[in-house]
Scaffold this active site. Structure first.
Site, PDB file in Angstrom:
ATOM      1  N   GLU A   1      36.217  41.414  49.283  1.00 29.53           N
ATOM      2  CA  GLU A   1      37.348  42.215  48.797  1.00 29.53           C
ATOM      3  C   GLU A   1      37.261  43.666  49.274  1.00 29.53           C
ATOM      4  O   GLU A   1      37.124  44.593  48.465  1.00 29.53           O
ATOM      5  CB  GLU A   1      37.436  42.166  47.275  1.00 29.53           C
ATOM      6  CG  GLU A   1      37.754  40.780  46.733  1.00 29.53           C
ATOM      7  CD  GLU A   1      38.005  40.775  45.224  1.00 29.53           C
ATOM      8  OE1 GLU A   1      37.545  41.697  44.543  1.00 29.53           O
ATOM      9  OE2 GLU A   1      38.640  39.821  44.748  1.00 29.53           O
TER      10      GLU A   1
ATOM     11  N   GLU B   1      38.552  32.573  45.282  1.00 30.72           N
ATOM     12  CA  GLU B   1      38.094  32.844  43.914  1.00 30.72           C
ATOM     13  C   GLU B   1      39.247  32.713  42.941  1.00 30.72           C
ATOM     14  O   GLU B   1      40.364  33.134  43.228  1.00 30.72           O
ATOM     15  CB  GLU B   1      37.598  34.292  43.771  1.00 30.72           C
ATOM     16  CG  GLU B   1      36.318  34.638  44.438  1.00 30.72           C
ATOM     17  CD  GLU B   1      35.955  36.104  44.182  1.00 30.72           C
ATOM     18  OE1 GLU B   1      36.406  36.677  43.177  1.00 30.72           O
ATOM     19  OE2 GLU B   1      35.236  36.672  45.010  1.00 30.72           O
TER      20      GLU B   1
HETATM   21  C1  GLA Z   1      36.523  39.763  42.268  1.00 29.72           C
HETATM   22  C2  GLA Z   1      35.172  39.741  42.930  1.00 29.72           C
HETATM   23  C3  GLA Z   1      34.160  38.941  42.180  1.00 29.72           C
HETATM   24  C4  GLA Z   1      34.272  39.176  40.700  1.00 29.72           C
HETATM   25  C5  GLA Z   1      35.676  38.873  40.249  1.00 29.72           C
HETATM   26  C6  GLA Z   1      35.863  39.042  38.771  1.00 29.72           C
HETATM   27  O1  GLA Z   1      37.347  38.776  42.689  1.00 29.72           O
HETATM   28  O2  GLA Z   1      35.230  39.315  44.264  1.00 29.72           O
HETATM   29  O3  GLA Z   1      32.877  39.304  42.658  1.00 29.72           O
HETATM   30  O4  GLA Z   1      33.969  40.505  40.428  1.00 29.72           O
HETATM   31  O5  GLA Z   1      36.544  39.761  40.890  1.00 29.72           O
HETATM   32  O6  GLA Z   1      37.171  38.686  38.365  1.00 29.72           O
END
Ligand code: GLA
Length: 666
Positions: free
Chosen positions: A153, A309
């Protein structure tokens, strides 16, 4: 064979971020047992492992990772291996404080959380290069390796001196001369003229409003600087393992990266989907928000993509964090599959017991194997295994394109505009939601893309339109296309300079507007009515239409300062039609208007007459029916079909339970 099909091998991938370094070794074997039980077939390892892999500068500790990869492999679980570069170890901040970002006030952003790196720092990049190189060298030929996951991210900003130097290099390349930069930024205003490159800085904290073109360029630069970090690591990985695809995970509808440009640099496009913080699980807008992100990601990928995710249960970063009610995790996962996902993965495999995310759910929650969450995860794993061979790699064909551009977003949502109430994502989302509720399958597209294959193009609000975009829109409608265009669009050029007349002349011509006198934004409490009874709000415009009969005024303002003036127009242009909405109609009216435009453009909903809250999506030759309501519903079928999830044949209708799903083959 596409890069993603090399990752999936013709089935749907199912798994999550796996962080074994947070657990004693005794738990690892148990993890593999539970993964097999749940039908997990790939996990992402190493996302935040930098300090475990490189405990001190230059040292390497790969032993634990060797062991983890062997355990996974012997359990039949494939691996998406991450470079750990999103979270440098504390020693880097101590030894090389220049790798730590500075905020707009010049204050250091310290280690102790994650993502504390300056994308322009050569020292950070060098350490990132070395660890990436060593990972590729060591694991490039590991039999479990299927995919590389770079960083996580990308989202940082930095205003430090190194960034300033890098920003100047980027600007020199863009503008060539200082004179061109001064012209592009309009520095004659407020005595901002630059006399030397070294005078230029990132837009740091200032007394009052900062130069909007400088802010826009800084956003463009930051996206590019982060992209250099990504491509730097990608190139190292590709050199070692040309056959292993590379991805990095986007955030959902994230402002910070030019997602069109980034996606073009990835082998596989992946995204993390969490519900919009402004709308929770319980919100009726939840499913449309998910669908928007899914359609955007599919459009970025130009085909199937990965859900990298999501949360199996509650997140921990909203005010009040609910678990997902029974069935919702399955429903939203299958929604992603319906809209093109070839992988359904989570953050994270096992819920942490320590650290900032210990109250964020995992596939294996604190309550363990007997928990409802894990049982539902196992059920979903079985569903995905069942439908995978029929679904993986197949496409979704949309006939509507919704236009979206990060640069317009960056330029349009700065301070100093006619209205701070005009929020780019809110407008985009509300128009998308109307299309979604009308069950019109939609791609997202950049305004400069070739739009000719879409019978209907919808442009809710793009403040900035380049010359190329304007020419492409004009050519699209002239050639027979149908465009529905929203307010405060085509106002600025690529430098954020207001077009002559407040709206580009090509666009005025296309829409049948003679003069755009003024914009009249509205306070949230000030509604308007149009003369056909439609409620409207947020924005209005004082405009005159072109004389003649090409343009039809479909509705006029019925009250307020603009009473009697045109509000909604439809113009014949070349062989096509362009509609213009100078205001934001109420939700029902927007739905009807887009449905009318679709019908006249010959675009049909996936299934006609669907009950509200039921979504129908066609992927390949399968029909997905998804019930977002909290009660069961019966959906009439145009053709008999067999539900791949249950094996049941349905002839005239399907009954879907609360949050139920059917995947029908006709
Ligand atoms: C993001 C991050 C993860 C985690 C999630 C929590 O997507 O990539 O590492 O912190 O948020 O919702």
């Amino acid at each position: 064979m596409s890069a993603l099909s090399r990752v999936t091998g013709g089935r749907l991938r199912f798994g999550g971020d796996y962080n074994p370094e947070q657990w004693p070794r005794s738990v690892w074997a148990e993890d593999v047992r539970l993964m097999r039980r749940a039908g997990v077939n790939m996990v992402t390892v190493g996302v935040f492992s930098w300090a475990s892999l490189e405990p001190r500068p230059g040292a390497r500790d790969f032993g634990w990772l060797d062991h983890v990869l062997e355990l996974l492999h012997s359990g039949g679980i494939d691996v998406c291996l991450a470079t750990p570069t999103a979270s440098p170890p504390p020693w880097m901040g101590v030894r090389h404080p220049e790798t730590l970002p500075r905020d707009e006030n010049g204050l250091t952003v310290w280690y102790g959380s994650r993502q504390q790196f300056c994308a322009s720092s050569p020292v950070y990049r060098e350490y990132a290069r070395r660890i990436t190189e060593d990972l590729a060298q060591r694991y490039g030929s590991h039999p479990a390796l299927r995919l590389w996951h770079v960083n996580n991210e990308y989202c940082t900003f930095c205003w430090c001196d190194e960034t300033a130097r890098h920003f100047r290099r980027w600007l020199r390349e863009r503008y060539g001369s200082l004179e061109a930069l001064n012209t592009a930024w309009g520095t004659a205003f407020w005595s901002q003229r630059y006399d030397g490159w070294e005078e230029i800085i990132p837009p740091r904290r200032a007394q009052y409003l900062r130069n909007p073109s400088q802010l826009l360029d800084f956003q463009r630069f930051t996206s590019d600087a982060l992209l250099e970090c990504f491509t730097g690591e990608r190139d190292i990985l590709a050199a070692h393992t040309p056959d292993i695809p590379v991805t990095t995970n986007f955030m959902p509808l994230w402002r910070g990266q030019d997602g069109w440009r980034w996606a073009a640099e990835e082998d596989v496009v992946s995204v993390d989907i969490y519900p919009d913080p402004r709308a929770g699980w319980e919100s009726p807008d939840g499913p449309a928000h998910g669908a928007l992100v899914q359609d955007l990601t599919r459009s970025q990928a130009g085909g199937p993509w990965m859900l990298m995710e999501q949360a199996a249960g509650p997140v921990n970063w909203r005010g009040v964090n609910h678990p997902k009610p029974p069935g919702l995790n399955r429903l939203w996962s299958l929604q992603a599959v319906a809209r093109g996902a070839d992988a359904v993965c989570y953050f994270q495999w096992r819920q942490s017991r320590q650290g900032s995310e210990k109250f964020h759910s995992g596939m294996v929650p604190h309550a363990g194997e007997r928990s409802r969450t894990f049982q539902e995860v196992c059920g979903l794993g079985a569903d995905l295994a069942r439908i995978g061979p029929e679904v993986a790699g197949t496409g979704v064909t949309a006939q509507v394109a919704l236009l979206h551009d990060w640069h317009s977003w960056w330029a349009g949502d700065q301070p100093g505009r006619p209205s701070s109430e005009l929020d780019y994502t809110r407008v985009l989302t509300s128009w998308y939601q109307a299309l979604w509720e009308e069950n019109l399958l939609t791609d997202l597209a950049h305004p400069e893309h070739d739009l000719s294959r879409y019978p209907l193009v919808v442009l809710p609000h793009l403040y900035l339109l380049s010359d190329t975009a304007l020419d492409s829109l004009t050519a699209y409608v002239r050639g027979g296309g149908t465009l529905v265009c929203g307010y405060f669009t085509g106002v600025a050029d690529g430098d954020d300079r207001v077009r002559e007349g407040g709206m580009d002349a090509r666009l005025r011509d296309l829409l049948g507007i003679a003069v755009l006198h003024e914009w009249w934004p509205l306070h949230p409490e000030d509604g308007l009515t149009l003369d056909d009874g439609t409620p409207a709000g947020l924005w209005s415009e004082e405009l005159d239409t072109v004389p003649g009969n090409a343009v039809t005024v479909l509705a006029r303002y019925a009250d307020g300062e603009l009473a009697g003036r045109p509000a909604v127009l439809r113009n014949r242009f070349g062989a096509g039609t362009a509609w213009y909405l100078s205001t934001q109609p109420g939700h029902g009216a927007l739905r009807r208007l887009l449905a009318d435009a679709a019908a006249t453009a010959g675009v049909a909903p996936v299934l006609p007459g669907l009950p509200d809250g039921v979504e129908a999506v066609r992927r390949g030759d399968l029909l997905f029916l998804l019930n977002h309501r909290r009660s069961p519903v019966t959906v009439p079928l145009p053709l008999p079909g067999t539900d791949l999830l249950t094996g049941t044949r349905h002839t005239e209708e399907v009954r879907l339970d609360r949050h139920g799903v059917a995947v029908l083959r006709s």
